[in-house]
Design an enzyme around this catalytic site. Structure first.
Site, short mmCIF file in Angstrom:
data_model
loop_
_atom_site.label_atom_id
_atom_site.label_comp_id
_atom_site.label_asym_id
_atom_site.label_seq_id
_atom_site.Cartn_x
_atom_site.Cartn_y
_atom_site.Cartn_z
CG ASP A 106 -1.99 -1.06 1.16
OD1 ASP A 106 -2.46 -1.36 0.06
OD2 ASP A 106 -2.36 -1.58 2.23
CG ASP A 120 -6.78 -1.36 -2.01
OD1 ASP A 120 -6.97 -2.56 -2.25
OD2 ASP A 120 -5.92 -0.96 -1.20
#
Length: 145
Positions: A106, A120
């Site tokens: 991330d 995402d």
């Protein structure tokens, strides 16, 4: 489309890992680039589970989305197909990333939301696109159009 988007996600993850090592953060106003890793699924759910369990569950979900998209391809509208391709791209991108070490990379950080990645964003925007397209189509059919 899904493969191109998934490849783009994996490229962005590699660039983030290469350039945001350690505690380095790049401030972009509302959004920061800050490296993080997620051993669970969305919002770190299942982080305490064994890696093989998370991989198995996310693999089954990804295959399910792919089968649904494939079966819908002949009859679905373009907005639905684009949304499904985005969801599939995000699922494949995160699954491929997780397959290496059990972690998803991330790098998009807001400070008020869990750190996330491009995959995402694809999943979220794709799901919204599908939902809105299906609602619009349903409303059109109810009005007799």
């Amino acid at each position: 489309m899904a493969l191109v988007l998934a490849a783009g996600d994996l490229i962005f993850k590699a660039v983030a890992e290469h350039n945001l090592n350690g505690e380095r953060s790049v401030h972009l106003g509302v959004l920061d680039l800050r490296l993080g890793y997620n051993s669970g699924a969305a919002f770190n759910l299942g982080a305490g589970l064994p890696t093989w369990v998370v991989l198995a569950v996310t693999s089954v979900i990804t295959v399910g989305v792919a089968v649904f998209a494939w079966r819908s391809a002949a009859t679905a509208s373009w907005p639905v197909l684009i949304g499904l391709a985005m969801v599939l791209a995000g699922a494949v991108g995160n699954l491929a990333d997780r397959a290496g070490d059990g972690l998803v990379t991330d790098y998009l950080h807001t400070g008020w939301w869990p750190t996330f990645n491009l995959a995402d964003v694809f999943i979220t925007l794709g799901a919204i696109t599908v939902a809105l397209a299906v609602l619009r189509e349903d409303m059109s059919h109810r009005r007799g159009r």
